[in-house]
Design an enzyme around this catalytic site. Structure first.
Site, PDB file in Angstrom:
ATOM      1  CG  LEU A  13      -2.057  -1.008   1.209  1.00  0.00           C
ATOM      2  CD1 LEU A  13      -2.680  -1.117   2.590  1.00  0.00           C
ATOM      3  CD2 LEU A  13      -3.101  -0.621   0.174  1.00  0.00           C
ATOM      4  N   GLY A  16       5.801   3.712   4.762  1.00  0.00           N
ATOM      5  CA  GLY A  16       5.506   4.699   5.797  1.00  0.00           C
ATOM      6  C   GLY A  16       6.729   5.053   6.603  1.00  0.00           C
ATOM      7  CE1 TYR A  18       8.121   5.156  13.996  1.00  0.00           C
ATOM      8  CE2 TYR A  18       5.869   5.293  13.191  1.00  0.00           C
ATOM      9  CZ  TYR A  18       6.877   5.754  14.012  1.00  0.00           C
ATOM     10  OH  TYR A  18       6.637   6.813  14.831  1.00  0.00           O
ATOM     11  N   GLY A  19       8.132   1.668   8.086  1.00  0.00           N
ATOM     12  CA  GLY A  19       8.344   0.534   7.208  1.00  0.00           C
ATOM     13  C   GLY A  19       7.240   0.390   6.184  1.00  0.00           C
ATOM     14  CB  VAL A  21       1.615  -0.055   4.914  1.00  0.00           C
ATOM     15  CG1 VAL A  21       0.217  -0.458   5.363  1.00  0.00           C
ATOM     16  CG2 VAL A  21       2.258   0.864   5.953  1.00  0.00           C
ATOM     17  CE  LYS A  36       1.717   1.838   9.624  1.00  0.00           C
ATOM     18  NZ  LYS A  36       1.443   3.192  10.141  1.00  0.00           N
ATOM     19  CG  ASP A 129       4.310  11.833  12.865  1.00  0.00           C
ATOM     20  OD1 ASP A 129       4.618  13.008  12.553  1.00  0.00           O
ATOM     21  OD2 ASP A 129       4.594  10.848  12.167  1.00  0.00           O
TER      22      ASP A 129
END
Ligand code: ADP
Length: 303
Positions: A13, A16, A18-19, A21, A36, A129
């Protein structure tokens, strides 16, 4: 191939903070989910334990305006977080030139944002955030806050990806002045930036560096005075700024109602101690006066 004997991986998808998705099918519930994948440094085994304990708390954080974390598990050195799948996000709505947002639509989107925030703040969880692409929108039009509490668990998001610098535009002045003891007010400031963005249909305070971000804030609201914000001079990165006169807020939002401007100015209060809380904002007359917020199912969304 199944992940954790349960999830069927589909397409990526997006990438992001942190990694990666992924879209996936939960074979137990037949629901579409978003997974995620968070890269965990091998050297930080201790972090994993802390992260898993904190994530257990996040799983308890259930509210109609918070994205639900349905599962979490380590797999091949990565932590996998499973969330309900969401159709689109508020950034896509704001950017879509074919979408007309009425004052009632804007009110509905802001109300759902503040409801999610108020719920988490009551449980002492901060987002840290907030930005329009973290406000996900489901097929029924419900807006839900994503990535709640992740910033605290995994540390400040990795800013090496260029698209993440945009988070600066939503950063509260106390963070830009280097405060280490921030609170729920940072999320309210970010929500105010999103409120302004819904009204203007473009990001309100687009700083190109942290210093420039403060400059943009001062240009909009004037330099903070010590009577407005007594603790300012004690903040780590405080330096004296040249006085900038305050333009009337009305001049920046010519089409906004008086209620809109009153709530906006209370959310954009410099002193975090004096800033309105998410719960107080929900009780502001902006939400009870006409036009009433649009029913989420009737909100305009990208085609
Ligand atoms: P960022 O860290 O930049 O906020 P995320 O890690 O939240 O980005 O998400 C990366 C991508 O995955 C985004 O493009 C977002 O649209 C998509 N995404 C994240 N969560 C979901 C979800 N629950 N449902 C559908 N798509 C999602």
């Amino acid at each position: 191939k199944k992940v954790a004997d349960r999830y069927l991986k589909r397409e990526v998808l997006g990438e992001g903070t942190y990694g990666v998705v992924y879209k996936a099918i939960d074979t137990q519930t037949r629901q579409t989910v978003a997974i995620k994948k968070i890269r965990l440094g091998k050297q930080k085994e201790g972090v994993n334990f802390t992260a898993l304990r904190e994530i257990k708390l996040l799983k308890e954080l259930k509210d109609p305006n918070i994205i639900e974390l349905t599962d979490a598990f380590p797999h091949k050195g990565n932590l996998h977080l499973v969330f309900e799948f969401m159709e689109t996000d508020l950034e896509a709505v704001i950017r879509d030139r074919n979408i007309f947002l009425s004052p009632a639509d804007t009110k509905s989107y802001l109300q759902m944002t503040l409801k999610g925030l108020a719920f988490c703040h009551k449980k002492w969880v901060l987002h840290r955030d907030m930005k329009p692409n973290n406000l996900l929108i489901g097929s029924n039009g419900q807006l839900k806050l994503a990535d709640f509490g992740l910033a605290r668990i995994f540390g400040s998001p990795d800013r090496k990806f260029t698209h993440q610098v945009f988070a600066r535009w939503y950063r509260a002045p106390e963070l830009l002045f280097g405060t280490k003891q921030y609170g729920a007010g940072v999320d309210v400031w970010a929500a105010a930036c999103i409120f302004a963005e819904l009204l203007l249909r473009r990001p309100f305070l687009q700083g190109s560096s942290d210093i420039d971000q403060l400059g943009k804030i001062f240009a909009a609201f004037g330099t903070p005075t010590s009577s407005q914000w007594p603790d300012l001079v004690f903040l780590p990165d405080y330096v004296e700024y040249q006085y900038v006169p305050v333009p009337p807020l009305r001049s920046l939002f010519p089409m906004a109602s008086d209620d809109t401007l009153d709530l906006l100015s209370k959310m954009f209060t410099y002193d975090p101690k004096a800033r309105i809380s998410a719960q107080q904002a929900l009780e502001h007359r902006y939400f009870s006066s006409a036009p009433l917020p649009t029913d989420p199912a009737k909100l305009p969304r990208p085609a």
